[in-house]
Design an enzyme around this catalytic site. Structure first.
Site, short mmCIF file in Angstrom:
data_model
loop_
_atom_site.label_atom_id
_atom_site.label_comp_id
_atom_site.label_asym_id
_atom_site.label_seq_id
_atom_site.Cartn_x
_atom_site.Cartn_y
_atom_site.Cartn_z
N GLY A 1 1.75 -1.49 -0.49
CA GLY A 1 0.37 -1.17 -0.18
C GLY A 1 -0.28 -2.05 0.88
N ASN B 1 -0.50 -1.33 4.07
CA ASN B 1 -1.32 -0.43 4.91
C ASN B 1 -2.61 -0.03 4.19
OD1 ASN B 1 -0.05 0.35 7.61
ND2 ASN B 1 1.71 0.45 6.22
N MET C 1 6.55 7.58 -0.57
CA MET C 1 7.95 7.92 -0.30
C MET C 1 8.36 9.26 -0.92
SD MET C 1 8.55 5.38 1.55
CE MET C 1 10.32 5.35 1.82
N LEU D 1 5.94 16.19 0.77
CA LEU D 1 4.90 17.04 0.19
C LEU D 1 5.21 18.50 0.50
CD1 LEU D 1 1.79 14.90 1.19
CD2 LEU D 1 2.77 15.16 -1.11
N HIS E 1 4.29 6.04 10.18
CA HIS E 1 5.76 5.98 10.13
C HIS E 1 6.25 4.84 11.03
CE1 HIS E 1 9.82 7.44 9.54
NE2 HIS E 1 10.01 7.22 10.83
N ASP F 1 8.37 14.01 8.91
CA ASP F 1 7.84 13.23 10.03
C ASP F 1 7.80 14.04 11.34
OD1 ASP F 1 7.56 10.96 8.34
OD2 ASP F 1 9.69 10.52 8.59
C1 GRF Z 1 5.53 1.01 6.00
O1 GRF Z 1 6.50 0.48 6.89
C2 GRF Z 1 5.27 2.46 6.29
O2 GRF Z 1 5.29 2.77 7.64
C3 GRF Z 1 6.46 3.09 5.61
O3 GRF Z 1 6.62 2.37 4.43
C4 GRF Z 1 6.09 1.06 4.59
C5 GRF Z 1 5.02 0.88 3.57
O4 GRF Z 1 4.47 -0.40 3.55
N1 GRF Z 1 6.24 4.50 5.45
P1 GRF Z 1 3.18 -0.72 2.70
O5 GRF Z 1 3.43 -0.14 1.30
O6 GRF Z 1 2.00 -0.07 3.37
O7 GRF Z 1 3.10 -2.21 2.66
#
Ligand code: GRF
Length: 230
Positions: free
Chosen positions: A14, A16, A92, A95, A111, A147
């Site tokens: 998490g 992001n 992950m 959908l 991504h 993607d």
């Molecule tokens: C990130 O590298 C995102 O691009 C990919 O999975 C990772 C998730 O990281 N889809 P976080 O859970 O946001 O730390």
């Protein structure tokens, strides 16, 4: 414009999500996170949401007989929470149209590669295995492919001699945090335009009015204060 009502879907760490929460708290993103939904219990991202006072929902995907069942439950939870835009932030799972049709052109993914290179899982290792010298990250709208949806913005990141998965992933992640927040802020400002495919079977296009979204590393760094969103 009213603030974006976001639902953020996660499966793990998490970071992001944290970048989004930090940007909202700092007044850099006009949005509210209405719900954080995880398909895995006990992950770090859920704790981040709770610390920020954001409602959470766990839907273990193994509790559902198929993808459509999971997606229908997720849509119901997001609608109940008042979500109008969905962000996949390290979520992950693929959908189905059950989900995508509920939020048409309103599901955003981050991504860790320059799409269309290296879609799917472990894009960083794919880049290392291929020996590319430049990779990066992409913010795009989600369609039914893996993607493949319309690209909003991309940032380039160098692959350095001696990189391994973790060093490269960490370098990309810094740019992910900045690019995702920046793309969401453009959406919040009403700048996103989606054009249908020019010909049957073609690709929809996303553009950000008034913004050049082909950003190099330096430009993305310049967009966000250093150290935020970690
Ligand atoms: C990130 O590298 C995102 O691009 C990919 O999975 C990772 C998730 O990281 N889809 P976080 O859970 O946001 O730390």
């Amino acid at each position: 414009m009213p603030p974006l009502d976001l639902g953020v879907l996660i499966s793990g760490r998490g970071s992001n999500l944290q970048a989004i929460l930090d940007a909202i708290a700092a007044g850099r993103l006009d949005a509210r996170v209405r719900l954080v939904l995880s398909n895995r219990p006990g992950v770090e991202g859920l704790a981040r949401a709770e610390r920020a006072g954001v409602p959470t929902c766990v839907l273990p995907h193994k509790d559902f007989p198929d993808r459509d069942g999971f997606d229908a439950a997720a849509v119901a939870a997001l609608r109940e929470a008042g979500v109008t835009w969905v962000v996949l932030a390290g979520f992950m799972r693929l959908l189905t149209t059950t989900f995508l049709d509920a939020f048409p052109h309103r599901v955003v993914n981050i991504h860790p590669s320059l799409l269309p290179s290296f879609p799917g899982v472990d894009a960083q290792q794919q880049a290392l295995d291929h020996g590319v010298r430049i990779t990066g990250c992409t913010v795009h709208l989600v369609d039914a492919g893996t993607d493949t949806g319309p690209i909003l913005a991309q940032a380039a990141v160098p692959v350095l001699d001696g990189d391994d998965h973790d060093t490269l992933a960490a370098r990309i992640l810094v740019q992910e945090h900045a690019l995702l927040v920046r793309a969401l802020s453009w959406i919040a400002e009403g700048r996103l335009q989606v054009s249908p495919p020019a010909a049957p079977g073609g690709r929809a296009r996303a553009t950000i009015a008034g913004v050049d979204t082909a950003l190099g590393l330096a430009q993305v760094r310049a967009l966000e204060p250093a150290g935020e969103g970690a």
